[in-house]
Design a protein around this motif. Structure first.
Motif, PDB file in Angstrom:
ATOM      1  N   ALA A  39      47.794 -42.966 -68.661  1.00 42.32           N
ATOM      2  CA  ALA A  39      48.118 -42.719 -70.071  1.00 42.32           C
ATOM      3  C   ALA A  39      49.253 -41.710 -70.218  1.00 42.32           C
ATOM      4  O   ALA A  39      50.103 -41.846 -71.104  1.00 42.32           O
ATOM      5  N   LYS A  40      49.296 -40.716 -69.353  1.00 45.86           N
ATOM      6  CA  LYS A  40      50.322 -39.673 -69.444  1.00 45.86           C
ATOM      7  C   LYS A  40      51.663 -40.083 -68.843  1.00 45.86           C
ATOM      8  O   LYS A  40      52.712 -39.711 -69.368  1.00 45.86           O
ATOM      9  N   TYR A  41      51.627 -40.811 -67.725  1.00 41.56           N
ATOM     10  CA  TYR A  41      52.849 -40.960 -66.932  1.00 41.56           C
ATOM     11  C   TYR A  41      53.288 -42.381 -66.618  1.00 41.56           C
ATOM     12  O   TYR A  41      54.451 -42.583 -66.284  1.00 41.56           O
ATOM     13  N   GLN A  42      52.402 -43.348 -66.674  1.00 45.24           N
ATOM     14  CA  GLN A  42      52.795 -44.686 -66.240  1.00 45.24           C
ATOM     15  C   GLN A  42      53.515 -45.433 -67.339  1.00 45.24           C
ATOM     16  O   GLN A  42      52.990 -45.615 -68.423  1.00 45.24           O
ATOM     17  N   GLY A  43      54.716 -45.850 -67.040  1.00 44.98           N
ATOM     18  CA  GLY A  43      55.483 -46.668 -67.965  1.00 44.98           C
ATOM     19  C   GLY A  43      55.259 -48.142 -67.683  1.00 44.98           C
ATOM     20  O   GLY A  43      54.645 -48.517 -66.687  1.00 44.98           O
TER      21      GLY A  43
END
Length: 101
Positions: free
Chosen positions: A79-83
């Motif tokens: 949720a924070k980092y995966q594009g």
């Protein structure tokens, strides 16, 4: 270089911990980029940890091994980092690592 097994294991563990810390600091590098360039990613590391635990009879869940690598629950990291992967990245991954994720 002749070193005893205990020292070799300690060195290997230190290298693993450094690699994990490095990857935790490089949240800009997506797993698919790692897969396409190196043929492994953070999930692979966590799967290898789980495999090693299973081989030793150590009770380690997939979620626990992922948290050990990511430094947080995997869903939180995503949720924070995966594009989103681009179609080009997905196609490249099929060529480089056809039986992965």
């Amino acid at each position: 270089m002749a070193i005893d097994d205990k020292t070799r294991t300690e060195l290997e563990a230190a290298v693993f911990r450094r690699l994990v810390e490095h990857l935790r600091g490089r949240t800009d590098v997506q797993n698919i980029e790692l897969m396409n360039l190196a043929g492994f990613c953070r999930n692979c590391l966590s799967n290898w940890m789980k495999d090693a635990a299973d081989a030793k009879g150590v009770g380690l869940s997939k979620d626990e091994s992922r948290e050990a690598v990511y430094g947080m629950p995997y869903e939180e990291w995503k949720a924070k980092y995966q594009g989103a992967a681009t179609p080009e990245q997905l196609e490249a991954m099929k060529k480089v690592h056809p039986h992965s994720h």
